[in-house]
Design a protein around this motif. Structure first.
Motif, short mmCIF file in Angstrom:
data_model
loop_
_atom_site.label_atom_id
_atom_site.label_comp_id
_atom_site.label_asym_id
_atom_site.label_seq_id
_atom_site.Cartn_x
_atom_site.Cartn_y
_atom_site.Cartn_z
N CYS A 95 50.12 49.41 -18.57
CA CYS A 95 50.27 48.24 -17.77
C CYS A 95 51.48 48.17 -16.95
CB CYS A 95 50.24 46.88 -18.75
SG CYS A 95 50.50 45.36 -18.30
N ASN A 96 51.42 47.61 -15.75
CA ASN A 96 52.57 47.31 -14.79
C ASN A 96 52.76 46.07 -14.27
OD1 ASN A 96 52.99 48.12 -11.39
ND2 ASN A 96 54.64 48.33 -13.02
N ALA A 97 53.94 45.34 -14.26
CA ALA A 97 54.16 44.15 -13.65
C ALA A 97 54.93 44.24 -12.50
CB ALA A 97 54.52 43.07 -14.69
N VAL A 98 54.58 43.59 -11.06
CA VAL A 98 55.55 43.75 -10.20
C VAL A 98 55.77 42.24 -9.59
CG1 VAL A 98 55.65 44.69 -7.95
CG2 VAL A 98 54.59 45.96 -9.58
N PHE A 99 56.93 42.10 -9.25
CA PHE A 99 57.40 40.89 -8.60
C PHE A 99 58.47 41.27 -7.58
CE2 PHE A 99 57.49 36.41 -7.68
CZ PHE A 99 58.97 36.22 -7.21
N SER A 100 58.20 41.11 -6.23
CA SER A 100 59.36 41.53 -5.27
C SER A 100 59.86 42.72 -5.48
CB SER A 100 60.29 40.49 -5.62
OG SER A 100 61.43 40.78 -4.47
N PHE A 101 61.01 43.27 -5.84
CA PHE A 101 61.51 44.43 -6.25
C PHE A 101 61.51 44.79 -7.43
CE2 PHE A 101 62.13 45.41 -1.69
CZ PHE A 101 62.54 44.19 -0.95
N THR A 102 61.01 43.94 -8.59
CA THR A 102 61.09 44.07 -9.98
C THR A 102 59.88 44.75 -10.48
OG1 THR A 102 62.84 42.20 -10.06
CG2 THR A 102 61.77 42.82 -12.02
N THR A 103 60.01 45.77 -11.39
CA THR A 103 58.76 46.07 -11.69
C THR A 103 58.97 46.61 -13.49
OG1 THR A 103 57.14 48.02 -11.65
CG2 THR A 103 59.20 48.62 -11.33
#
Length: 115
Positions: A95-103
């Motif tokens: 599972c991977n969560a991405v927001f802007s430059f944050t992962t």
């Protein structure tokens, strides 16, 4: 502290189904684009499916029609429904969560397809 915890993997026969879950903590889950990847030994991690914060989905060509991704923002959880499993689907699913430059990444859950 951010945590992504996957569950639902296991051993399944060809043609079977599994539902993977990934529950997040420490993030504003509804703002994140969520994705599933998979990896086999010696191979790079491969994108499988994604769902953005608005609910739009996309899939790798190899899984279209067999995999479904969904999310429940109230439960901070993203799901991957896998149908018509094939031996080639055997992998560790992340599972991977991405927001802007944050992962952020989870620890993975093993899916093994074998008779």
């Amino acid at each position: 502290q951010v945590q992504l915890v996957e569950s639902g993997g296991g051993l399944v026969q060809p043609g079977g189904s599994l539902r993977l879950s990934c529950t997040a903590s420490g993030i504003i889950f509804s703002a994140y684009n969520m994705r599933w990847f998979r990896q086999t030994p010696g191979q790079p991690r491969e994108f499988v499916a994604g769902i953005d914060s608005g609910g739009s989905t996309n899939f790798a060509d190899s899984v279209k029609g067999r995999f479904t991704i969904s999310r429940d923002n109230a439960k901070n959880t993203v799901f991957l429904q896998i149908n018509s499993l094939e031996p080639g689907d055997t992998a560790v699913y992340y599972c991977n969560a991405v927001f802007s430059f944050t992962t952020h990444w989870g620890q993975g859950t093993q899916v093994t397809v074998s008779s």
